[in-house]
Structure formats: structure tokens, C-alpha cells
Write an enzyme that holds these catalytic residues in place. Structure first.
Site, PDB file in Angstrom:
ATOM      1  N   SER A  33     -24.838  59.563   6.437  1.00 37.01           N
ATOM      2  CA  SER A  33     -25.276  58.333   6.126  1.00 37.01           C
ATOM      3  C   SER A  33     -25.919  57.909   4.681  1.00 37.01           C
ATOM      4  CB  SER A  33     -26.444  57.713   7.145  1.00 37.01           C
ATOM      5  OG  SER A  33     -26.094  57.293   8.424  1.00 37.01           O
ATOM      6  N   LYS A  82     -33.492  55.929  19.030  1.00 34.06           N
ATOM      7  CA  LYS A  82     -32.794  54.381  18.935  1.00 34.06           C
ATOM      8  C   LYS A  82     -33.723  53.500  20.080  1.00 34.06           C
ATOM      9  CE  LYS A  82     -28.355  55.162  17.468  1.00 34.06           C
ATOM     10  NZ  LYS A  82     -26.786  54.950  17.545  1.00 34.06           N
ATOM     11  N   GLY A 142     -18.855  55.915  30.473  1.00 36.95           N
ATOM     12  CA  GLY A 142     -20.211  55.952  29.971  1.00 36.95           C
ATOM     13  C   GLY A 142     -21.027  54.823  30.482  1.00 36.95           C
ATOM     14  N   GLY A 145     -26.967  54.794  26.481  1.00 35.77           N
ATOM     15  CA  GLY A 145     -27.380  54.138  25.249  1.00 35.77           C
ATOM     16  C   GLY A 145     -26.138  53.603  24.722  1.00 35.77           C
ATOM     17  N   ALA A 146     -25.106  54.755  24.205  1.00 34.20           N
ATOM     18  CA  ALA A 146     -23.936  54.361  23.347  1.00 34.20           C
ATOM     19  C   ALA A 146     -23.254  53.063  24.123  1.00 34.20           C
ATOM     20  CB  ALA A 146     -23.247  55.725  23.408  1.00 34.20           C
TER      21      ALA A 146
END
Ligand code: ATR
Length: 305
Positions: A33, A82, A142, A145-146
Site C-alpha cells: 500500500s 477491519k 467462502g 469477512g472477505a
């Protein structure tokens, strides 16, 4: 309490007169990042410093508070913070509320705001790769969270169907309930299955076909695929696009898809695009025509090769 955390690690001359940003995560040493945001700052001639913060697991709030108190303007938030960033923000955008997670924080008028640009980053990357989402059938593997972060922005693109398949069915069902209303409002069906059920359907020849299969499980981090080779053989066709949210070497999931002639992508473009969206929140949407995420992505791929 040690509140020197971020700014005392940076040479004062480096940040003098610059707006300060950072990515916060644990671990954070590998994060791309700072490089990505520095490139956006160069493309738009912004006087901006972007660093890294690595609080211990229980110190996110302390670090984030100290950062903003000392004049920091915005934070990118990554694993494992997050969810905490979601409670740290006093105001959440609707998409951050739905995602239940925040990857972008900023301060305005003494108030901390939180957004989630992950799903938008994914959608932008898919579109840039020529994947039209309207009218498509999408399988999301899945339900952590993702997965929760991407469903809303994917639904907003008008797919006809999304199936959320997870190792444990209960979590996939929770996702389907959470996003049920949104799915209905855009005319999409949203169903939950267990990956085991998909395996059974593959064996009995009743498995649905999908245009896009997204791996949002954490399996790739353990160099595993969530799919058996048998299920992968039924799922992947030359017309299927397989997308893994992680980036780096081709994952076992991507390798399975390649074996069956599908197009594949890792999540590096999503990383670059979610950063672009955060950058524009912080520095102003007027800069959108001055940044070039695809160029930044090409440079980053070259640097990582
Ligand atoms: P993240 O924030 O990365 O989504 P998470 O919330 O811990 O992390 O969720 C991890 C997801 O990856 C879950 O859907 C998990 O499945 P379970 O809910 O059944 O635990 C999934 N997962 C992790 N390892 C996996 C594997 N080897 N095969 C299939 N799914 C896996």
C-alpha cells in the site's frame, strides 16, 4: 500510554508540510500500500506521506486514535483490524455497514469516518479485465469477512444469480440472509450452499454452471484450494473466469482453473483499485481523471515479478 507510535518513527523532514496517511495491519512489513499510494500521489502531484503502522493485536484503537490526534489524515486498514476499524469509526458509509468491516478511515470536522472500498476495487478490476457482470451467474467460495466485503458491490452490478458456498453451511446462510433484501431489490437470486453439497452435485451431474468463480476463502494462504480436483473439473470451463482475492504466485485454485482452460486472475488488481478508491475519498474525487490505477498495477506486477 505510548502515543509516539507513528510520527516519532518518521524523520520530521520527511513529513514536513505533507498530509500524512498510513496502512495499519499486523503483520504489515509486506504491504504494497505505501508504494501504491505514493504512486497515486506522484500522478496527482499531491504532497503526501504514506507510512506503515503495526500495532500488537489488542492495540488497534490506541494506535489509530494517536494517529488521528497527531494530525494524521487517513488510514488504510488491513488484516486483522477491519472489524475493529468498523467500531472505531463514528460514521460508516452504507457499504461499510453492510460489509461489517472498514478498510478506509479518515477524519473530517473532528469526526472519524469509515468506508469499505474492497468490493468496489474487485468490481473495477473485473471490469478492467473485460468481465461484464450484468446478467452473470457468480459463485463466491467462502463466507468470512472477505466474502462479506464483496457481495454488496457485486450485487449492485446486476448479476442474475450469486451462490455463496462455504465449508460450513451456517455462515453461508447468514450471508444470504444479510444480503437477501439487496439481492431482491436488484432482481438477483442469492443462495447458500455448503462446498460439500457442490461436491455431491458435481458427482450427480446437477451442478449449476457459473460465469465467474471467486475464491474468497482463506485456503490459498495455506496453499490449498477449497475445491477438490473433481469439483474443479466440473466447475471450470474455457468460458469461466476464476478470480482469487489473494495475490502473488498462482494459487492452487488458480492452477485448477488453468488446467481446465479458464481465464484466471489473482487479487493484485483489486488491491490497486481499492487503494485508488480510498485515495479519491481522501484527496478528492476531482483527481479521478489524474490517477491511472492500471498503470500502477502494471508497474507493481513488474516490480513483483
Ligand atoms: P477472511 O476475513 O479472510 O474472510 P475469515 O473471516 O476467517 O477470514 O474467513 C475465512 C473463510 O475461509 C471462511 O469462509 C472459511 O470457511 P469456514 O467458515 O468453514 O471456516 C474459509 N476457509 C479457510 N480455510 C479453508 C479451506 N482450507 N477450505 C475451504 N474453506 C476455507
Amino acid at each position: 500510554m505510548d502515543t509516539k507510535l507513528f510520527f516519532d518513527q518518521v524523520e520530521p523532514a520527511t513529513i514536513l508540510g505533507k498530509a500524512c496517511y498510513a496502512v495499519v495491519g499486523n503483520p504489515i512489513g509486506h504491504s504494497q500500500s505505501p508504494w501504491i499510494h505514493q504512486r497515486y500521489a506522484e500522478q496527482t502531484a499531491q504532497a503526501m506521506y504514506y507510512g506503515r503502522m503495526q500495532p500488537s493485536i489488542d492495540q488497534f484503537h490506541i494506535y489509530a486514535q494517536a494517529f488521528f490526534q497527531q494530525g494524521g489524515q487517513g488510514l488504510s486498514v488491513t488484516v486483522p483490524f477491519k472489524l475493529e476499524a468498523c467500531t472505531f469509526a463514528k460514521q460508516l458509509t452504507p457499504r461499510a455497514q453492510l460489509a461489517g468491516a472498514v478498510n478506509t478511515l479518515w477524519q473530517d470536522g473532528g469526526q472519524i469516518y469509515g468506508d469499505n472500498t474492497d468490493g468496489l476495487g474487485l468490481v473495477r478490476d473485473l471490469v478492467a479485465q473485460g468481465i461484464a457482470l450484468k446478467g452473470t451467474k457468480i459463485l463466491i467460495l467462502g463466507a468470512g469477512g472477505a466474502a462479506r466485503g464483496i457481495i454488496g458491490p457485486l450485487l449492485a452490478e446486476g448479476p442474475v444469480a450469486i451462490m455463496a458456498a462455504n465449508r460450513s453451511l451456517g455462515k453461508a446462510k447468514q450471508l444470504a440472509i444479510l444480503f437477501g433484501e439487496l439481492a431482491q431489490s436488484v432482481g438477483a437470486t442469492l443462495r447458500a450452499e455448503s462446498i460439500e453439497d457442490l461436491e455431491t452435485q458435481a458427482s450427480s451431474g446437477t451442478l449449476s454452471q457459473f460465469d465467474l468463480v471467486i475464491n474468497a476463502t482463506a485456503a490459498s494462504l495455506d496453499i490449498l484450494s477449497p475445491l477438490s480436483n473433481h469439483l474443479a473439473a466440473q466447475l471450470f470451463q474455457p468460458r469461466t473466469f476464476a478470480y482469487d482475492l489473494v495475490y502473488g504466485k498462482p494459487t492452487p485454485f488458480m492452477q485448477q482453473a488453468l488446467q481446465h482452460g479458464s481465464r484466471v486472475s489473482d487479487g493484485l488488481g483489486m488491491l490497486v483499485e481499492q487503494a485508488a478508491a480510498a485515495f479519491l475519498i481522501w484527496r478528492g474525487a476531482a483527481l479521478s481523471s489524474a490517477i491511472n490505477p492500471r498503470q500502477v498495477l502494471a508497474e507493481l506486477r513488474h516490480a513483483l515479478a
